[in-house]
Write a protein that holds these residues in place. Structure first.
Motif, PDB file in Angstrom:
ATOM      1  N   ARG A   1       9.215 -13.902  60.876  1.00  0.00           N
ATOM      2  CA  ARG A   1       9.809 -13.284  59.693  1.00  0.00           C
ATOM      3  C   ARG A   1       8.898 -12.230  59.079  1.00  0.00           C
ATOM      4  O   ARG A   1       9.224 -11.643  58.046  1.00  0.00           O
ATOM      5  N   GLY A   2       7.692 -12.085  59.650  1.00  0.00           N
ATOM      6  CA  GLY A   2       6.785 -11.069  59.138  1.00  0.00           C
ATOM      7  C   GLY A   2       6.044 -11.482  57.885  1.00  0.00           C
ATOM      8  O   GLY A   2       5.455 -10.645  57.198  1.00  0.00           O
ATOM      9  N   LEU A   3       6.047 -12.761  57.570  1.00  0.00           N
ATOM     10  CA  LEU A   3       5.369 -13.212  56.356  1.00  0.00           C
ATOM     11  C   LEU A   3       3.877 -13.435  56.599  1.00  0.00           C
ATOM     12  O   LEU A   3       3.067 -13.272  55.689  1.00  0.00           O
TER      13      LEU A   3
ATOM     14  N   LEU B   1       0.744 -11.780  55.022  1.00  0.00           N
ATOM     15  CA  LEU B   1       1.250 -10.408  54.948  1.00  0.00           C
ATOM     16  C   LEU B   1       2.141 -10.199  53.733  1.00  0.00           C
ATOM     17  O   LEU B   1       2.257  -9.099  53.219  1.00  0.00           O
ATOM     18  N   ASP B   2       2.781 -11.268  53.306  1.00  0.00           N
ATOM     19  CA  ASP B   2       3.783 -11.125  52.244  1.00  0.00           C
ATOM     20  C   ASP B   2       3.730 -12.327  51.305  1.00  0.00           C
ATOM     21  O   ASP B   2       4.460 -13.301  51.480  1.00  0.00           O
ATOM     22  N   PHE B   3       2.847 -12.222  50.312  1.00  0.00           N
ATOM     23  CA  PHE B   3       2.700 -13.326  49.363  1.00  0.00           C
ATOM     24  C   PHE B   3       4.019 -13.633  48.678  1.00  0.00           C
ATOM     25  O   PHE B   3       4.441 -14.797  48.590  1.00  0.00           O
ATOM     26  N   ALA B   4       4.672 -12.578  48.210  1.00  0.00           N
ATOM     27  CA  ALA B   4       5.928 -12.790  47.471  1.00  0.00           C
ATOM     28  C   ALA B   4       6.950 -13.490  48.353  1.00  0.00           C
ATOM     29  O   ALA B   4       7.674 -14.375  47.901  1.00  0.00           O
ATOM     30  N   GLY B   5       6.988 -13.100  49.616  1.00  0.00           N
ATOM     31  CA  GLY B   5       7.937 -13.724  50.534  1.00  0.00           C
ATOM     32  C   GLY B   5       7.662 -15.213  50.698  1.00  0.00           C
ATOM     33  O   GLY B   5       8.575 -16.031  50.718  1.00  0.00           O
TER      34      GLY B   5
END
Lengths: 247, 247
Positions: free
Chosen positions: A222-224, A236-240
């Motif tokens: 998912r690219g997180l 890669l994506d704290f918010a995610g």
DNA sequence: CGCACGATTGATACCGATCAAACGGCGTGG
DNA sequence: CCACGCCGTTTGATCGGTATCAATCGTGCG
């Protein structure tokens, strides 16, 4: 008992953002759970009580059922607290990273095995000596109470995770928690070292190794996160990740 | 503030078997978490701080997110601590029965809703006043620390239950825990009052209502318990229930 | 008497555990 | 230096148990 003379900077107040009982970077995070809250006389008393130790990977510091003689503050490396049930079931109650205090318990004997994950440096205090010190310096007792309350909050959060989160959510929560813990030590949290094998994560979150692995790949897909090495996670994506947390 | 004059027997030491911070039956279990450990002057200070309250069933004592202004000791009835997640998921962190102290937390705001299950009597103290008292009477602070450590142990036990026990095992564990808690209050544990509905048990153990119901009937079918009323459990075979616990 | 709500019982679906296999790194020994 | 084997991780296939959906029961209250 062999440890360098106590750094005088340790007597200065900790940085404002270090929070209650936060790490005291001045003294290289040495028995930081207590040093940041004490004055000169108390520090001397503590030094007399403390023993520094460096543990090789895999060292067993204590076994469940043994009488509790010491408490510890971790200054480098990591510990795991493991409970093994009669039926062979395994539960990792938690991990102790630099800045953590190990040994807040009302029981007379250890409830967990305590094992070093990598090379780990810690500082040891006798429990009864610590108690005496607590009565002599109410300040210390109060800080210990604060620490206990924090751990209680943390344990309750984890109850929520185990009871009501899906495996992927638990992994995301775990990673964010670890990142926050690492951030407290001053290092940026984007690149995250995992000191423990997958099996420990599984036993910590009530999952199996396979599920942990699958969830990590899911988050990666998912690219997180990214997994540059087996024992490292890039967030890669704290918010995610936070968005996965239903809390 | 309207409560009877403090019973003098309360100043006598609690019965030996009551354990640390155990209920003080002398004063009808009134603010028992503290009364059993304090001397005259301290008790007077506490009386000035305390307010007795009787709550109707369903009363909401506090909501998550509200600032924490008070701590409580339960003297009759029962409370539940509920956390509701944004996604609508519900978790009952625990139940507070007579003898329990509510409010050990490091957070500035409530982490849970606190609700009365039946008619519930409790004793209220202001947190900041309590803290002042703690610095004035190190004895009290120490007892609070002990209590916090006990709760920490308990929370860790529960982590094991949620992570590694089957639904039936969790129910058995829950019943035994409740029995032990009731026994501390002096009543025999064989007949056990369940102050909470099935949904609360489910949300406490990470299960669904249906599963709770099925597990209870399973235990009944095996002859381990009886269910004379919906809100009452007779424990017929303690050893059998304990045998289910893989710990 | 009828309604409402919680508890129980039943049928089905789905998710994670389990079983099984392949992969990869690392240390050892040839 | 390379080959092998070990161990932890990843990926795949299947099974089982618990959640979910649905219906019935029982009780208390209007």
């Amino acid at each position: 008992m062999s440890w360098p003379p106590f750094d005088s900077p340790c007597l200065t107040p900790p940085p404002a953002d270090s929070g209650p009982l936060g790490p005291c970077m001045h003294c290289r995070v040495r028995h930081l759970a207590v040093c940041s809250v004490l004055a000169g006389e108390e520090v001397q008393a503590l030094d007399a009580l403390a023993g520094a130790q460096v543990l090789a990977p895999g060292t067993v510091l204590a076994r469940q059922g043994e009488p509790r003689r010491h408490v510890y503050t971790v200054t480098r490396g990591a510990l795991r607290l493991v409970r093994l049930s009669a039926g062979g079931r395994r539960q990792v109650a938690g991990f102790a990273l630099p800045g953590d205090f190990v040994g807040l318990s009302g029981a007379a004997v250890h409830q967990h095995d305590i094992e070093a994950l990598g090379e780990t440096e810690l500082c040891r205090f006798g429990v009864e000596a610590m108690q005496r010190l607590g009565t002599r310096f109410p300040h210390l007792q109060r800080k210990l109470l604060e620490r206990a309350c924090m751990e209680l909050d943390s344990a309750r959060d984890q109850l929520m995770a185990l009871a009501r989160m899906t495996p992927t959510e638990r992994i995301a929560d775990f990673l964010l928690r670890l990142a926050a813990q690492q951030a407290r030590s001053g290092e940026p949290a984007a690149s995250l070292a995992l000191p423990m094998p997958r099996a420990d994560i599984a036993d910590h979150l009530g999952l199996t190794v396979e599920t942990v692995s699958r969830c990590l790949t899911t988050l990666r897909t998912r690219g997180l996160i990214a997994l540059p090495e087996i024992y490292r996670v890039e967030i890669l994506d704290f918010a995610g990740l936070e968005a996965l947390n239903p809390a």
